[in-house]
Scaffold this motif. Structure first.
Motif, PDB file in Angstrom:
ATOM      1  N   VAL A  24       0.834  -1.204   0.000  1.00 40.85           N
ATOM      2  CA  VAL A  24       0.000   0.000   0.000  1.00 40.85           C
ATOM      3  C   VAL A  24       0.867   1.250   0.000  1.00 40.85           C
ATOM      4  O   VAL A  24       1.630   1.494   0.939  1.00 40.85           O
ATOM      5  N   GLY A  25       0.753   2.032  -1.067  1.00 45.12           N
ATOM      6  CA  GLY A  25       1.401   3.332  -1.142  1.00 45.12           C
ATOM      7  C   GLY A  25       0.381   4.436  -0.964  1.00 45.12           C
ATOM      8  O   GLY A  25      -0.829   4.210  -1.022  1.00 45.12           O
ATOM      9  N   LEU A  83       3.785   0.838   2.663  1.00 45.93           N
ATOM     10  CA  LEU A  83       4.936   1.574   2.153  1.00 45.93           C
ATOM     11  C   LEU A  83       4.896   2.984   2.754  1.00 45.93           C
ATOM     12  O   LEU A  83       4.883   3.997   2.055  1.00 45.93           O
ATOM     13  N   SER A  84       4.831   3.033   4.068  1.00 43.37           N
ATOM     14  CA  SER A  84       4.804   4.294   4.816  1.00 43.37           C
ATOM     15  C   SER A  84       6.012   4.313   5.736  1.00 43.37           C
ATOM     16  O   SER A  84       6.292   3.330   6.433  1.00 43.37           O
ATOM     17  N   HIS A 116       4.137  -0.201   9.419  1.00 43.79           N
ATOM     18  CA  HIS A 116       4.890   0.726   8.591  1.00 43.79           C
ATOM     19  C   HIS A 116       6.366   0.309   8.553  1.00 43.79           C
ATOM     20  O   HIS A 116       6.797  -0.578   9.280  1.00 43.79           O
ATOM     21  N   LEU A 117       7.153   0.987   7.740  1.00 43.60           N
ATOM     22  CA  LEU A 117       8.580   0.672   7.640  1.00 43.60           C
ATOM     23  C   LEU A 117       9.290   0.935   8.961  1.00 43.60           C
ATOM     24  O   LEU A 117      10.065   0.116   9.443  1.00 43.60           O
ATOM     25  N   GLY A 118       9.051   2.100   9.555  1.00 47.43           N
ATOM     26  CA  GLY A 118       9.537   2.381  10.890  1.00 47.43           C
ATOM     27  C   GLY A 118      11.054   2.507  10.993  1.00 47.43           C
ATOM     28  O   GLY A 118      11.764   2.755  10.016  1.00 47.43           O
ATOM     29  N   TYR A 213      14.548  12.223   3.824  1.00 53.38           N
ATOM     30  CA  TYR A 213      13.995  10.927   4.224  1.00 53.38           C
ATOM     31  C   TYR A 213      12.666  10.745   3.513  1.00 53.38           C
ATOM     32  O   TYR A 213      11.587  10.863   4.091  1.00 53.38           O
ATOM     33  N   MET A 214      12.780  10.480   2.231  1.00 53.60           N
ATOM     34  CA  MET A 214      11.648  10.316   1.332  1.00 53.60           C
ATOM     35  C   MET A 214      11.873   9.054   0.510  1.00 53.60           C
ATOM     36  O   MET A 214      13.016   8.637   0.288  1.00 53.60           O
ATOM     37  N   LEU A 215      10.798   8.472   0.038  1.00 53.57           N
ATOM     38  CA  LEU A 215      10.929   7.275  -0.783  1.00 53.57           C
ATOM     39  C   LEU A 215      11.342   7.595  -2.205  1.00 53.57           C
ATOM     40  O   LEU A 215      12.142   6.884  -2.810  1.00 53.57           O
TER      41      LEU A 215
END
Length: 412
Positions: A24-25, A83-84, A116-118, A213-215
């Motif tokens: 999930v994005g 994907l958070s 979440h990724l965390g 800190y962005m995807l």
């Protein structure tokens, strides 16, 4: 499972054949960003050996509901992987609501909701590499020069998420020869990138590395790059540049693999002790309670309703006059909430004058007073509801705007 490990060897091939993953994005109007999510889904499928589809919260297709519809025909179990980067409102509210609806729509499908990724060591390692690339481009060496790092995230209204940014900054600093590592934000909360850079400059480092800190390479990443470039112009005695975002690095896939294993085995852990919806954090007392989380999620989801006059608007959809949420958390469920939920839905289906969306809700914070039923936008909560009361809520409140006063628990 470690960051670089393959799927658990104890999982049988038969289990994997009957399983799927939904990545999930958030969704973006920039199709390039959405394609990155789809690329990650394809790469994750190759890593895990199970089907992986991409779904989006908003602004892109397919939606979470549509993606699960597609997976339900070929799998009996679906693990939702976020994907958070951090656990803010989308992770805590919006995705759980969508998963709850999907469970209702597919009663024969087991859906596990992941985390979440965390904060993960693989992500710290990835940030270190991004910093090293900038150091090489600037011609500096952290072992010999004073190199400062500014880790810049989006920023959130959730202090739990913002706290994780500071934790990541500290973990990046520990054991490395950076002069300092500071956390900063591009919006919503403080400290903002500009003020952090100016504060760092007072220590007169040889170089400043700004880590977005962005995807992906979106609008916010561009703002961070612009901020680093402006700082470099303003302070000629400091070399400064911004790094690349996280991208589709294998280490990101490794973290997603860990989150899949947690979801499918029921071992997801959330930071409830620092969640503003669970405890009274200073300055966020008004956000405590599952009801406020639910209301925020419903408001966000319906904020762009009834915009059919806007061509190709990705938010266009019809909004009902009312939204009814029935708490089906453990205590309310034991008191008969599932039967109440079904009776409300049946009564609404039988009615010619009821325009309402009726969904399950997680805990509304009134344990022991349920089953709880909340009606919005009216802000009316009913407590101790039984199936007969459910029919009265529809016939009186939803059809004629008359509150069923004898079962009112509170009015917000």
């Amino acid at each position: 499972m470690t960051a670089n490990a393959p799927p658990d060897a104890t999982v049988t091939q038969a289990e994997l054949d009957d399983e799927a993953v939904l990545l999930v994005g958030h969704g973006s109007r920039r199709e390039q960003s959405n394609e990155q999510v789809r690329t990650l889904a394809a790469d994750l499928e190759g890593r895990l050996g199970v089907p992986v589809d991409a779904g989006f919260l908003e602004l892109a297709t397919p939606s979470i509901a549509d993606a699960i519809d597609g997976l339900a025909s070929s799998a009996s179990r679906v693990s939702v992987v976020h994907l958070s980067l951090f656990a803010a409102s989308h992770v805590k509210n919006d995705v759980p609501l969508a998963v709850g609806r999907a469970r209702r729509d597919h009663p024969g499908l087991t859906i596990h909701n992941g985390a979440h990724l965390g904060v993960h060591p693989a992500l710290v390692d990835l940030l270190d590499d991004r910093a090293s690339a900038v150091e090489a481009a600037l011609g500096v060496d952290r072992e010999a020069d004073d190199v400062a790092v500014v880790l810049c995230a989006r920023g959130s209204s959730d202090p739990d998420a913002n706290g994780d940014v500071h934790k990541l900054a500290r973990l990046l600093y520990e054991g490395r020869a950076f002069d300092r590592v500071e956390a900063s934000f591009v919006g919503v909360t403080d400290p903002r990138l500009r003020e952090t850079l100016h504060a760092v400059a007072r220590h007169r480092p040889d170089a400043v590395v700004v880590l977005p800190y962005m995807l992906g390479d979106g609008v916010l990443t561009g703002r961070i790059r612009d901020g680093a470039a402006e700082f470099d112009d303003d302070y000629p005695y400091v070399d400064a540049a911004a790094a690349d975002p996280l991208g589709t690095d294998d280490r990101l896939l490794a973290v997603l693999g860990d989150r899949w294993q947690e979801a499918r085995t029921g071992s997801v852990e959330m930071s409830c002790d620092t969640c503003k919806y669970k405890v009274g954090l200073d300055g966020y007392e008004g956000d405590v309670g599952g009801a406020r989380a639910m209301l925020r999620a419903l408001t966000h989801r319906d904020a762009h309703a009834d915009r059919d006059d806007v061509a190709d608007d990705p938010h266009a959809h019809d909004a009902p006059a009312s939204h009814v949420a029935v708490c089906t958390n453990r205590t309310c469920a034991a008191d008969g909430a599932p039967a109440v939920l079904e009776r409300v839905r049946q009564a609404a289906r039988d009615s010619d004058a009821c325009d309402a969306r009726i969904t399950r809700s997680s805990c509304l914070g009134r344990c022991g007073d349920g089953p709880m039923v909340a009606v919005y936008p009216d802000g009316v909560w009913y407590g101790g509801v039984d199936p007969t009361d459910a029919e009265r809520i529809v016939s009186s409140h939803l059809e004629r705007d008359r509150i069923v006063s004898d079962i009112v628990d509170q009015i917000l």
